[in-house]
Design an enzyme around this catalytic site. Structure first.
Site, PDB file in Angstrom:
ATOM      1  N   TYR A   1       0.888  -1.405  -0.040  1.00 52.41           N
ATOM      2  CA  TYR A   1       0.002  -0.092   0.117  1.00 52.41           C
ATOM      3  C   TYR A   1       1.004   1.159  -0.022  1.00 52.41           C
ATOM      4  O   TYR A   1       1.130   1.807   1.003  1.00 52.41           O
ATOM      5  CB  TYR A   1      -0.815  -0.024   1.097  1.00 52.41           C
ATOM      6  CG  TYR A   1      -1.716  -1.202   1.349  1.00 52.41           C
ATOM      7  CD1 TYR A   1      -2.702  -1.475   0.603  1.00 52.41           C
ATOM      8  CD2 TYR A   1      -1.406  -2.110   2.622  1.00 52.41           C
ATOM      9  CE1 TYR A   1      -3.645  -2.835   0.812  1.00 52.41           C
ATOM     10  CE2 TYR A   1      -2.435  -3.292   2.605  1.00 52.41           C
ATOM     11  CZ  TYR A   1      -3.464  -3.415   1.775  1.00 52.41           C
ATOM     12  OH  TYR A   1      -4.025  -4.557   2.129  1.00 52.41           O
TER      13      TYR A   1
ATOM     14  N   TRP B   1      -3.869   6.411   2.547  1.00 47.86           N
ATOM     15  CA  TRP B   1      -5.220   5.794   2.490  1.00 47.86           C
ATOM     16  C   TRP B   1      -5.826   6.640   3.795  1.00 47.86           C
ATOM     17  O   TRP B   1      -5.519   7.110   4.960  1.00 47.86           O
ATOM     18  CB  TRP B   1      -5.380   4.518   3.027  1.00 47.86           C
ATOM     19  CG  TRP B   1      -5.363   3.282   1.771  1.00 47.86           C
ATOM     20  CD1 TRP B   1      -6.576   2.985   1.540  1.00 47.86           C
ATOM     21  CD2 TRP B   1      -4.506   3.135   0.836  1.00 47.86           C
ATOM     22  NE1 TRP B   1      -6.313   2.039   0.319  1.00 47.86           N
ATOM     23  CE2 TRP B   1      -5.156   2.137  -0.011  1.00 47.86           C
ATOM     24  CE3 TRP B   1      -3.212   3.463   0.882  1.00 47.86           C
ATOM     25  CZ2 TRP B   1      -4.404   1.638  -1.173  1.00 47.86           C
ATOM     26  CZ3 TRP B   1      -2.424   2.639  -0.264  1.00 47.86           C
ATOM     27  CH2 TRP B   1      -3.094   1.948  -0.996  1.00 47.86           C
TER      28      TRP B   1
ATOM     29  N   ASP C   1      -6.714   4.978   7.248  1.00 46.12           N
ATOM     30  CA  ASP C   1      -5.423   4.344   7.686  1.00 46.12           C
ATOM     31  C   ASP C   1      -4.671   5.735   8.270  1.00 46.12           C
ATOM     32  O   ASP C   1      -4.192   5.702   9.365  1.00 46.12           O
ATOM     33  CB  ASP C   1      -4.528   3.811   6.615  1.00 46.12           C
ATOM     34  CG  ASP C   1      -4.835   2.533   6.170  1.00 46.12           C
ATOM     35  OD1 ASP C   1      -6.077   2.436   5.540  1.00 46.12           O
ATOM     36  OD2 ASP C   1      -4.017   1.653   6.244  1.00 46.12           O
TER      37      ASP C   1
ATOM     38  N   GLN D   1     -13.978   6.435   2.447  1.00 49.84           N
ATOM     39  CA  GLN D   1     -13.638   5.644   3.469  1.00 49.84           C
ATOM     40  C   GLN D   1     -14.120   5.977   4.754  1.00 49.84           C
ATOM     41  O   GLN D   1     -14.417   7.114   4.847  1.00 49.84           O
ATOM     42  CB  GLN D   1     -12.197   5.284   3.573  1.00 49.84           C
ATOM     43  CG  GLN D   1     -11.851   3.850   2.914  1.00 49.84           C
ATOM     44  CD  GLN D   1     -10.298   3.486   3.401  1.00 49.84           C
ATOM     45  OE1 GLN D   1      -9.445   4.348   3.532  1.00 49.84           O
ATOM     46  NE2 GLN D   1      -9.874   2.369   3.043  1.00 49.84           N
TER      47      GLN D   1
ATOM     48  N   GLY E   1     -13.637  -0.136   4.274  1.00 51.54           N
ATOM     49  CA  GLY E   1     -12.676  -0.411   4.656  1.00 51.54           C
ATOM     50  C   GLY E   1     -12.587  -1.881   4.923  1.00 51.54           C
ATOM     51  O   GLY E   1     -11.433  -2.274   5.158  1.00 51.54           O
TER      52      GLY E   1
ATOM     53  N   ASP F   1     -12.939  -4.734   2.923  1.00 52.70           N
ATOM     54  CA  ASP F   1     -13.058  -4.755   1.334  1.00 52.70           C
ATOM     55  C   ASP F   1     -13.807  -6.085   1.115  1.00 52.70           C
ATOM     56  O   ASP F   1     -14.733  -6.097   0.195  1.00 52.70           O
ATOM     57  CB  ASP F   1     -11.753  -4.884   0.959  1.00 52.70           C
ATOM     58  CG  ASP F   1     -10.784  -3.739   1.029  1.00 52.70           C
ATOM     59  OD1 ASP F   1     -11.412  -2.873   1.779  1.00 52.70           O
ATOM     60  OD2 ASP F   1      -9.829  -3.544   0.468  1.00 52.70           O
TER      61      ASP F   1
ATOM     62  N   ARG G   1      -6.367 -12.875  -0.222  1.00 51.84           N
ATOM     63  CA  ARG G   1      -6.892 -11.799  -1.199  1.00 51.84           C
ATOM     64  C   ARG G   1      -8.059 -11.790  -1.684  1.00 51.84           C
ATOM     65  O   ARG G   1      -8.629 -12.968  -1.916  1.00 51.84           O
ATOM     66  CB  ARG G   1      -5.834 -11.170  -2.176  1.00 51.84           C
ATOM     67  CG  ARG G   1      -4.298 -10.793  -1.579  1.00 51.84           C
ATOM     68  CD  ARG G   1      -4.290  -9.571  -0.914  1.00 51.84           C
ATOM     69  NE  ARG G   1      -5.034  -8.604  -1.686  1.00 51.84           N
ATOM     70  CZ  ARG G   1      -4.969  -7.427  -1.248  1.00 51.84           C
ATOM     71  NH1 ARG G   1      -4.248  -7.000   0.155  1.00 51.84           N
ATOM     72  NH2 ARG G   1      -5.307  -6.311  -1.602  1.00 51.84           N
TER      73      ARG G   1
ATOM     74  N   GLU H   1      -0.663  -7.503   9.311  1.00 52.89           N
ATOM     75  CA  GLU H   1      -2.021  -6.669   8.785  1.00 52.89           C
ATOM     76  C   GLU H   1      -3.180  -7.251   9.426  1.00 52.89           C
ATOM     77  O   GLU H   1      -4.320  -6.547   9.849  1.00 52.89           O
ATOM     78  CB  GLU H   1      -1.975  -6.898   7.314  1.00 52.89           C
ATOM     79  CG  GLU H   1      -2.827  -6.012   6.738  1.00 52.89           C
ATOM     80  CD  GLU H   1      -2.702  -6.152   5.084  1.00 52.89           C
ATOM     81  OE1 GLU H   1      -1.650  -6.742   4.663  1.00 52.89           O
ATOM     82  OE2 GLU H   1      -3.468  -5.777   4.234  1.00 52.89           O
TER      83      GLU H   1
HETATM   84  C1  GLC Z   1      -6.889  -2.765   2.334  1.00 52.93           C
HETATM   85  C2  GLC Z   1      -7.925  -2.898   3.548  1.00 52.93           C
HETATM   86  C3  GLC Z   1      -8.287  -1.181   4.112  1.00 52.93           C
HETATM   87  C4  GLC Z   1      -7.110  -0.446   4.365  1.00 52.93           C
HETATM   88  C5  GLC Z   1      -6.166  -0.597   3.040  1.00 52.93           C
HETATM   89  C6  GLC Z   1      -4.791   0.233   3.212  1.00 52.93           C
HETATM   90  O1  GLC Z   1      -7.635  -2.324   1.215  1.00 52.93           O
HETATM   91  O2  GLC Z   1      -8.830  -3.534   3.681  1.00 52.93           O
HETATM   92  O3  GLC Z   1      -9.000  -1.195   4.971  1.00 52.93           O
HETATM   93  O4  GLC Z   1      -7.463   0.879   4.318  1.00 52.93           O
HETATM   94  O5  GLC Z   1      -5.719  -1.706   2.704  1.00 52.93           O
HETATM   95  O6  GLC Z   1      -4.013  -0.454   4.455  1.00 52.93           O
END
Ligand code: GLC
Length: 431
Positions: free
Chosen positions: A27, A31, A34, A105, A165, A167, A203, A401
């Site tokens: 990532y 976000w 986050d 989000q 959030g 997903d 995933r 995570e």
């Molecule tokens: C994934 C999670 C999401 C989070 C993102 C970045 O998509 O499901 O909740 O914001 O990762 O960490």
């Protein structure tokens, strides 16, 4: 090195100078929720970083108030979908000098900034920053009540699973599979989240991704026009977690507005509507949990996940309801002698997958939230049990995570082990 030092190092390593990446590889951008959870950890040692992080996030806010789920750093080529795919410049509302996604989000920022304020109420730089950000927060909540409130009853809908959030939560399964997708008409895309072979198995599926892409493509074809999206989007769901977070943030904004003597418009009235409607429409008296609502089909989604317990954080249930919820949470659906708190999905469902993302594993963010909810109603012993489990997971396995809820699994951390919110919420919880 103890875990606390490790957490600080991890947050430093993921800091870009402008924002904190949720994790170094998987990532690589900023976000939305986050950023809020990360701010709580940074607030322990570096308030100026919190301010920079927040300024970066809100630089991505659209002029209609929408706060995007991603504010992009430079393109990396190893995340999908990056800025080019969203085409957010099709909207007249998107900022022209900052690149963002076109969905939102969960709005955690009201209660997070209030929590930071409570510890730093004497810090003049932070107060000046709060005054700067406050009208933007109000604008975000106004956006939800104006454009995401299709039943006009205060229940806010999400229009993409990524907005929740959580997903790939089982809550979305039925609505997603009911969507008729012409695969040939989908834009070309290549997933970038499957590089790590172990994590790849956890995933979301390819069928999920087709639908995720279909929805983004629909929004951009409609130039992100709110009215058209509300008419045409096949996925519009009232999520109890999203609305619980909204409610808690509403309450925090109202309190902060009174302290700062700043205007928060109609928020008191709207918040009461949300609380009322959640109890009217989403509360399941028999099951002792809140469910989600499909606003396209006008029907309940009776799939019970940890999200249905979260309304505690916003003071939505009364004490009797909370007692029922606690019976549910401590019973076999969410706990047994062999498990840690709090699995993301009902342990007794045959399709629970203890390793798969939001379909069984424990997440530090939702554990942190439920602890706050339990404390709010004075269930401190149970809050402490969740706290002990959360700390044990991190001490034993690290800043993963997500975690397997089963105690007898050897290596039960999954996904990336350099996950920023696991580190930052650990710091917050220990303080
Ligand atoms: C994934 C999670 C999401 C989070 C993102 C970045 O998509 O499901 O909740 O914001 O990762 O960490």
């Amino acid at each position: 090195m103890d875990r606390k030092e490790e957490a600080l190092k991890l947050l430093d390593a993921n800091w870009t100078g402008r924002f904190t990446k949720p994790s170094p590889n998987l990532y690589p951008h900023q976000w939305n929720w986050d950023a809020g959870f990360i701010a709580l950890g940074n607030a322990q040692h570096d308030l100026s970083r919190v301010i920079t992080e927040y300024r970066s996030l809100f630089a991505g806010q659209w002029s209609n108030g929408l706060l995007p789920h991603i504010v992009f750093g430079p393109p990396t080529g190893h995340y999908f979908p990056e800025q080019d795919f969203w085409q957010s410049d099709r909207s007249t509302f998107s900022p022209k000098n900052v690149q963002t996604s076109g969905i939102t989000q969960p709005p955690v920022h009201g209660f997070i900034l209030k929590r930071i304020y409570d510890k730093h109420s004497e810090d003049s730089d932070f107060i000046a920053f709060l005054k700067e950000i406050f009208p933007k927060l109000v604008k975000l909540h106004e956006y939800y009540y104006r454009d995401r409130n299709p039943l006009r009853n205060g229940l806010i809908t999400i229009r993409h699973p990524w907005e929740s959030g959580t997903d790939n939560s089982p809550i979305w399964d039925e609505a997603l599979s009911a969507m008729q997708i012409d695969k040939d008409a989908l834009p070309d895309f290549k997933r970038k989240d499957l590089q790590n072979p172990k994590a790849a198995g956890h995933r979301p599926t390819h069928e999920d991704y087709d639908r995720y892409v279909y929805l983004v493509d629909l929004f951009r074809r409609l130039d992100y026009d709110e009215e058209k999206i509300n008419e045409q989007c096949p996925f519009q769901i009232v999520d109890p977690l999203f609305n619980a977070i909204l409610t808690w943030s509403n309450e925090a904004i109202i309190t902060l507005g009174d302290i700062l003597q700043m205007d928060y418009g109609e928020l008191i009235y709207w918040n009461e509507q949300t609380i009322y409607s959640m109890n009217e429409l989403l509360w399941d008296e028999q099951a002792g949990i809140y469910h989600a609502w499909d606003a396209v089909e006008s029907k309940k989604i009776e799939v019970h996940t940890h999200s249905g317990l979260m309304p505690m954080i916003g003071g939505i249930p009364d004490v009797d309801q909370v007692e029922q919820m606690i019976r549910r949470m401590t019973g076999p659906n969410f706990k047994n002698d062999e498990t840690y708190y709090l699995p993301s999905y009902n342990l007794s469902q045959s399709d629970i997958d203890h390793e798969k993302y939001w379909r069984g594993p424990i997440w530090i963010s939702t554990n942190w939230l439920i602890i706050q909810g339990l404390n709010r109603y004075g269930f401190d012993e149970l809050a402490d049990e969740v706290f002990q489990d959360t700390i044990e997971l991190i001490h034993q396995f690290g800043f993963y995570e997500y975690f397997d809820p089963r105690r007898n699994v050897r290596n039960n951390g999954y996904g990336t082990n350099q996950f920023s919110w696991s580190a930052s919420l650990y710091l917050d919880m220990l303080n």
